[in-house]
Motif scaffolding. Structure first.
Motif, mmCIF file in Angstrom:
data_model
loop_
_atom_site.group_PDB
_atom_site.id
_atom_site.type_symbol
_atom_site.label_atom_id
_atom_site.label_comp_id
_atom_site.label_asym_id
_atom_site.label_seq_id
_atom_site.Cartn_x
_atom_site.Cartn_y
_atom_site.Cartn_z
ATOM 1 N N LEU B 31 5.764 7.826 -12.694
ATOM 2 C CA LEU B 31 5.298 8.504 -13.907
ATOM 3 C C LEU B 31 6.392 8.558 -14.965
ATOM 4 C CD1 LEU B 31 3.207 11.608 -12.719
ATOM 5 C CD2 LEU B 31 2.417 9.656 -14.052
ATOM 6 N N ILE B 32 7.604 8.895 -14.513
ATOM 7 C CA ILE B 32 8.707 9.059 -15.466
ATOM 8 C C ILE B 32 9.109 7.726 -16.083
ATOM 9 C CG2 ILE B 32 11.164 9.689 -15.659
ATOM 10 C CD1 ILE B 32 10.622 11.808 -13.485
ATOM 11 N N THR B 33 9.185 6.703 -15.253
ATOM 12 C CA THR B 33 9.703 5.414 -15.744
ATOM 13 C C THR B 33 8.598 4.505 -16.273
ATOM 14 O OG1 THR B 33 9.524 4.456 -13.543
ATOM 15 C CG2 THR B 33 11.636 5.487 -14.125
ATOM 16 N N HIS B 34 7.350 4.950 -16.137
ATOM 17 C CA HIS B 34 6.191 4.150 -16.578
ATOM 18 C C HIS B 34 6.134 2.783 -15.897
ATOM 19 C CE1 HIS B 34 5.335 7.182 -19.570
ATOM 20 N NE2 HIS B 34 6.581 7.097 -19.990
ATOM 21 N N THR B 35 6.654 2.721 -14.691
ATOM 22 C CA THR B 35 6.494 1.495 -13.908
ATOM 23 C C THR B 35 5.396 1.761 -12.888
ATOM 24 O OG1 THR B 35 8.162 2.263 -12.367
ATOM 25 C CG2 THR B 35 8.890 0.717 -14.070
ATOM 26 N N THR B 36 4.560 0.794 -12.674
ATOM 27 C CA THR B 36 3.516 0.974 -11.668
ATOM 28 C C THR B 36 3.514 -0.193 -10.699
ATOM 29 O OG1 THR B 36 1.941 -0.015 -13.182
ATOM 30 C CG2 THR B 36 1.916 2.385 -13.014
ATOM 31 N N ALA B 37 3.172 0.107 -9.469
ATOM 32 C CA ALA B 37 3.114 -0.940 -8.455
ATOM 33 C C ALA B 37 1.937 -1.863 -8.760
ATOM 34 C CB ALA B 37 2.942 -0.306 -7.081
ATOM 35 N N ASN B 38 2.010 -3.071 -8.248
ATOM 36 C CA ASN B 38 0.971 -4.060 -8.500
ATOM 37 C C ASN B 38 -0.185 -3.858 -7.526
ATOM 38 O OD1 ASN B 38 -0.372 -6.276 -9.456
ATOM 39 N ND2 ASN B 38 0.749 -7.718 -8.154
ATOM 40 N N VAL B 39 -0.873 -2.727 -7.672
ATOM 41 C CA VAL B 39 -2.024 -2.436 -6.808
ATOM 42 C C VAL B 39 -3.209 -2.019 -7.673
ATOM 43 C CG1 VAL B 39 -0.657 -1.734 -4.798
ATOM 44 C CG2 VAL B 39 -1.298 -0.027 -6.504
ATOM 45 N N VAL B 40 -4.406 -2.132 -7.096
ATOM 46 C CA VAL B 40 -5.609 -1.750 -7.824
ATOM 47 C C VAL B 40 -5.663 -0.223 -7.977
ATOM 48 C CG1 VAL B 40 -8.142 -1.788 -7.726
ATOM 49 C CG2 VAL B 40 -6.821 -3.777 -6.985
ATOM 50 N N LEU B 41 -6.154 0.241 -9.085
ATOM 51 C CA LEU B 41 -6.272 1.674 -9.413
ATOM 52 C C LEU B 41 -4.915 2.377 -9.475
ATOM 53 C CD1 LEU B 41 -9.423 2.736 -7.328
ATOM 54 C CD2 LEU B 41 -9.323 2.040 -9.711
ATOM 55 N N ALA B 42 -3.888 1.627 -9.856
ATOM 56 C CA ALA B 42 -2.553 2.236 -9.971
ATOM 57 C C ALA B 42 -2.559 3.337 -11.021
ATOM 58 C CB ALA B 42 -1.529 1.166 -10.332
ATOM 59 N N ASN B 43 -3.497 3.242 -11.981
ATOM 60 C CA ASN B 43 -3.572 4.255 -13.035
ATOM 61 C C ASN B 43 -3.948 5.642 -12.507
ATOM 62 O OD1 ASN B 43 -6.100 2.982 -12.448
ATOM 63 N ND2 ASN B 43 -6.999 4.145 -14.127
ATOM 64 N N LEU B 44 -4.479 5.697 -11.279
ATOM 65 C CA LEU B 44 -4.845 7.006 -10.707
ATOM 66 C C LEU B 44 -3.627 7.729 -10.115
ATOM 67 C CD1 LEU B 44 -8.219 6.214 -8.853
ATOM 68 C CD2 LEU B 44 -7.898 7.245 -11.100
ATOM 69 N N HIS B 45 -2.515 7.035 -10.003
ATOM 70 C CA HIS B 45 -1.273 7.617 -9.476
ATOM 71 C C HIS B 45 -1.497 8.310 -8.123
ATOM 72 C CE1 HIS B 45 0.863 6.600 -13.121
ATOM 73 N NE2 HIS B 45 -0.143 7.092 -13.816
ATOM 74 N N ALA B 46 -2.069 7.557 -7.218
ATOM 75 C CA ALA B 46 -2.336 8.102 -5.878
ATOM 76 C C ALA B 46 -1.091 8.657 -5.192
ATOM 77 C CB ALA B 46 -2.998 7.035 -5.005
ATOM 78 N N PRO B 47 0.089 8.033 -5.351
ATOM 79 C CA PRO B 47 1.261 8.596 -4.662
ATOM 80 C C PRO B 47 1.552 10.035 -5.086
ATOM 81 C CG PRO B 47 1.750 6.382 -5.437
ATOM 82 C CD PRO B 47 0.424 6.761 -6.027
ATOM 83 N N VAL B 48 1.232 10.395 -6.338
ATOM 84 C CA VAL B 48 1.524 11.754 -6.800
ATOM 85 C C VAL B 48 0.637 12.758 -6.068
ATOM 86 C CG1 VAL B 48 1.509 13.319 -8.778
ATOM 87 C CG2 VAL B 48 2.303 10.964 -9.059
ATOM 88 N N TRP B 49 -0.668 12.566 -6.147
ATOM 89 C CA TRP B 49 -1.542 13.595 -5.547
ATOM 90 C C TRP B 49 -1.616 13.487 -4.024
ATOM 91 C CZ3 TRP B 49 -5.883 11.037 -3.650
ATOM 92 C CH2 TRP B 49 -6.306 9.879 -4.303
ATOM 93 N N TRP B 50 -1.535 12.281 -3.502
ATOM 94 C CA TRP B 50 -1.572 12.159 -2.030
ATOM 95 C C TRP B 50 -0.275 12.720 -1.440
ATOM 96 C CZ3 TRP B 50 -5.790 11.682 0.543
ATOM 97 C CH2 TRP B 50 -5.783 11.310 1.889
ATOM 98 N N GLY B 51 0.856 12.399 -2.082
ATOM 99 C CA GLY B 51 2.138 12.928 -1.622
ATOM 100 C C GLY B 51 2.174 14.443 -1.726
ATOM 101 N N ALA B 52 1.606 14.983 -2.812
ATOM 102 C CA ALA B 52 1.604 16.441 -2.989
ATOM 103 C C ALA B 52 0.762 17.121 -1.916
ATOM 104 C CB ALA B 52 1.072 16.789 -4.384
ATOM 105 N N ILE B 53 -0.376 16.516 -1.595
ATOM 106 C CA ILE B 53 -1.227 17.097 -0.537
ATOM 107 C C ILE B 53 -0.481 17.093 0.803
ATOM 108 C CG2 ILE B 53 -3.329 16.720 0.829
ATOM 109 C CD1 ILE B 53 -4.621 15.582 -1.751
ATOM 110 N N MET B 54 0.161 15.968 1.101
ATOM 111 C CA MET B 54 0.892 15.883 2.380
ATOM 112 C C MET B 54 2.038 16.886 2.411
ATOM 113 S SD MET B 54 0.992 11.781 3.088
ATOM 114 C CE MET B 54 1.622 11.918 4.741
ATOM 115 N N LEU B 55 2.732 17.002 1.303
ATOM 116 C CA LEU B 55 3.859 17.938 1.244
ATOM 117 C C LEU B 55 3.371 19.372 1.444
ATOM 118 C CD1 LEU B 55 6.874 18.418 0.691
ATOM 119 C CD2 LEU B 55 6.342 18.492 -1.747
ATOM 120 N N ALA B 56 2.282 19.733 0.787
ATOM 121 C CA ALA B 56 1.755 21.098 0.905
ATOM 122 C C ALA B 56 1.319 21.386 2.345
ATOM 123 C CB ALA B 56 0.581 21.285 -0.058
#
Lengths: 634, 71
Positions: B31-56
């Motif tokens: 998010l900070i660097t505006h770089t995204t991985a070369n995957v489909v639906l990268a615009n949904l930023h799954a690592p942010v919300w999935w990581g947050a759920i796992m962390l919680a």
């Protein structure tokens, strides 16, 4: 910050060094970033830590083989399901869903839920009250040593073969997805399993299975969520499948209904009739597996009370009903979302087609173009795709059905999440293998070593034998993995094994548990002849494929149907032989059958609990869910 | 399971916390660097919300079942 960069831009430092050391030279679907490798490495550290931590809690045979019988219903229930959720399950059934559609979910619903509930509510009290250490151990109490030894040897044989199959499946995943060498994957994962099971026994296996269960969901759940977002939900997915069928991209068939095409063998791609699904899969195979396969029953026997032992399969049934969401759904999504590198629709094919269409090592041209061409002609692959494949160049690469889940992971998962998905597959493999070797260790020690080799050793001696048996089981599994590398179809192979040994065992256990008149000789001969029947029918069809019309009752039947009907035949023969032989023998006095047979056993009274902790309440909920799912996807 | 030492749920909490922090960290970096991985639906930023759920979830289980804590 080395690990926190996208795959495409990943710095090559540590990763390159590890990759070079492991000779990752084969072409692969994905390339792991440092973050992904860290996720996988942390998992291995965690499982070994658990093994070392639990070593001090596995000193007696009761602790090592039965986890001290201290597991709560939740832990036993999750472990019960997780031991069955190997990489074979994840990969194989996702591939089957791509190939056959939602029909594959039969193996999760009617092929599991009734049997799991029957185990919990009807059979578990007998297993639990008689305090047996294993299913062959129950047969010994009920029918004597002969039946027990037949069951123990067949189980031990099946277990290490299954473990080998699982190991091979996992190594294939690593090879396809990451380009890892088969032997590297096999050796590293099996050493980890051997370490934590040999150290901590069943308790360690169960702890890791629960951990792996969470990881499998954490790693695999994202794929169907993102897939459904991309396709516009379930209705959008159905519409796109229908569109792909209409345009010839997907082979014709009903991919989204479970029962509508079961009226005749020729009406569905599996070549199965509903009687085969209901009686063969729903009874002979699934009851055999879920109620008599010691691999899963052992987890429930470790429960801390009879109520926990009954609740564990009921709890497990809810999770089992949910597994198609992370296994079947990705397979269906693969039918519509997967694309080749050139943007065309990707069509998966059988493993034989992939092998026959392999490119030359130079990267240009095919090794066997005429064979490849003939194979492709039998598939629904589009003409332009066939042309691109046969040219041996370009961006179109064939992939097999079994690769659908890794392909979906690569499609949606960015660094870290991809490592988590790969860890889920490794965890699935390890939980399956740990289940196999811990069960093998118990059966070897209690039902083979003790009665046949050393009857009067100390408890410490049997624990030591159990630890060594764990290592022996892993070594034999590794050998089995190399043996099955040339097997035609992994799932068919597993189904064949089930019907060889598990179905006749079901006949013997059911007759022993519910018929007081069944005798020792009846149990022995029923089990033996039932097993021989199964092997004989399999050999008959192998020698003469036309025999399929007699074994599976139709010339239109296919392999899957054959397995189901063979299981049904073998359990039927077992039951008939037990009945006939027992009628000519003398039954044991009823007082000797206490704790072993329905009608001769007084079950202990259980303390009353609130309704939401009562196993019958959850049984009803599970049945309602099961019926609702089948009706919704009818 | 609490009577026999560390609970399995604690181990799960630790692992989810570590994984959640790593994946969330990567997602925030994207998010900070505006770089995204070369995957489909990268615009949904799954690592942010999935990581947050796992962390919680990881923090909840890690704290709730920490060694020495009786429920």
């Amino acid at each position: 910050m080395l690990g926190l960069v996208p795959t495409a831009f990943a710095a090559q430092g540590l990763h390159s060094a590890i990759a070079a050391a492991l000779a990752f030279s084969a072409p692969s679907l994905a390339h792991l970033s440092t973050l992904d490798i860290a996720v996988i490495a942390i998992y291995f550290v965690m499982v070994i830590w658990i093994g070392f931590y639990l070593k001090s809690k596995a000193n007696t045979s009761e602790e090592f083989f039965m986890a001290g019988r201290e597991m709560t219903a939740w832990i036993a229930g999750l472990s019960f399901v997780s031991a069955n959720l190997g990489s074979l399950e994840l990969m194989g059934w996702a591939g089957s869903a791509y190939q056959y559609g939602i029909l594959a979910a039969h193996w999760y619903w009617i092929g599991a839920i009734p049997a799991m509930l029957f185990l919990g509510m009807v059979m578990m009290p007998f297993y639990y009250v008689c305090k047996t250490h294993s299913v062959p151990g129950y047969l010994k109490l009920r029918f004597g040593e002969g039946s027990s030894i037949v069951a123990a040897f067949s189980f031990a044989f099946m277990t290490v073969l299954m473990s080998g199959v699982n190991m091979f499946a996992m190594a294939e995943v690593m090879k396809v997805v990451l380009g890892w060498d088969l032997s590297f994957s096999i050796i590293v994962s099996s050493l980890a399993v051997a370490a934590y099971v040999a150290l901590g026994g069943l308790r360690s296996a169960i702890f890791n299975e629960v951990l792996q269960f969470v990881l499998i969901w954490g790693g695999a759940l994202l794929v169907p969520i993102l897939g459904l977002i991309e396709t516009g939900g379930w209705n959008g997915l159905k519409a796109r499948i229908a569109h792909n069928i209409a345009t010839g991209v997907v082979a014709p068939g009903d991919y989204t209904h479970m029962w509508r095409s079961m009226g005749h063998f020729a009406d569905n791609p599996m070549g199965i009739h509903w009687t085969g699904i209901v009686f063969g899969l729903g009874f002979a195979i699934s009851f055999g597996y879920w109620t008599t396969d010691f691999l899963v029953v052992q987890r429930v026997l470790a429960a801390n009370s009879l109520r926990s032992a009954r609740m564990a399969p009921v709890i497990g049934s809810f999770f089992k009903m949910a597994v198609p969401f992370i296994v079947i759904l990705p397979g269906l999504l693969g039918l519509v979302v997967l694309q080749n590198a050139n943007g065309s629709h990707m069509q998966l094919v059988g493993e034989n087609v992939v092998k026959d269409c392999a490119r030359l090592s130079s990267g240009t041209g095919l090794a066997t173009p005429s064979v490849c061409s003939a194979d492709l002609a039998t598939t629904s692959v589009l003409p332009e795709t066939q042309k691109a494949v046969l040219s041996g160049t370009g961006d179109v690469q064939l992939h097999s059905y079994n690769e659908v889940l890794p392909l979906m992971l690569v499609r949606y998962c960015s660094p870290g999440l991809l490592g988590l998905g790969i860890t889920a597959l490794i965890a699935g493999f390890m939980s399956g293998m740990a289940g196999n070797v811990s069960a093998f260790s118990a059966v070897w020690t209690y039902d083979i070593y003790r009665p046949l080799i050393n009857r009067k050793a100390s408890d410490e001696h049997y624990v030591a034998i159990g630890r060594w048996a764990t290592i022996l089981g892993v070594v034999i599994s590794i050998g089995a993995a190399y043996m099955v590398m040339n097997a035609a179809g992994i799932m068919d192979y597993v189904q064949a094994l089930f019907s060889f040994f598990i179905s006749p065992l079901l006949g013997a256990v059911l007759m022993g548990m519910f018929w007081k008149r069944a005798t020792k000789a009846g149990g022995f001969w029923g089990l033996l002849i039932g097993t021989l029947t199964s092997i004989g029918l399999w050999a008959w069809v192998k020698a003469d494929p036309h025999a399929l019309r007699y074994v599976a009752l139709s010339p239109d039947a296919k392999d899957m149907a054959e397995n189901m009907y063979r299981a049904l035949w073998s359990v039927s023969v077992c039951v008939i032989v037990i009945f006939v032989v027992s009628m000519f023998g003398k039954a044991r006095p009823v007082e000797e059958l206490n704790g072993l047979v329905y009608g001769a056993t007084k079950l202990p009274e259980e303390e009353p609990v609130p309704f939401y902790k009562n196993e019958y309440f959850w049984l009803v909920i599970a049945i309602v869910f099961f019926l609702a799912l089948n009706i919704y996807f009818w | 399971m609490h009577n026999s030492g560390i609970s399995i749920w604690f181990f799960i909490g630790v692992l989810l916390t570590i994984y959640g922090a790593m994946i969330l960290g990567y997602g925030v970096f994207e998010l900070i660097t505006h770089t995204t991985a070369n995957v489909v639906l990268a615009n949904l930023h799954a690592p942010v919300w999935w990581g947050a759920i796992m962390l919680a979830l990881g923090l909840f289980y890690g704290v709730r079942f920490r060694p020495g804590h009786e429920d």
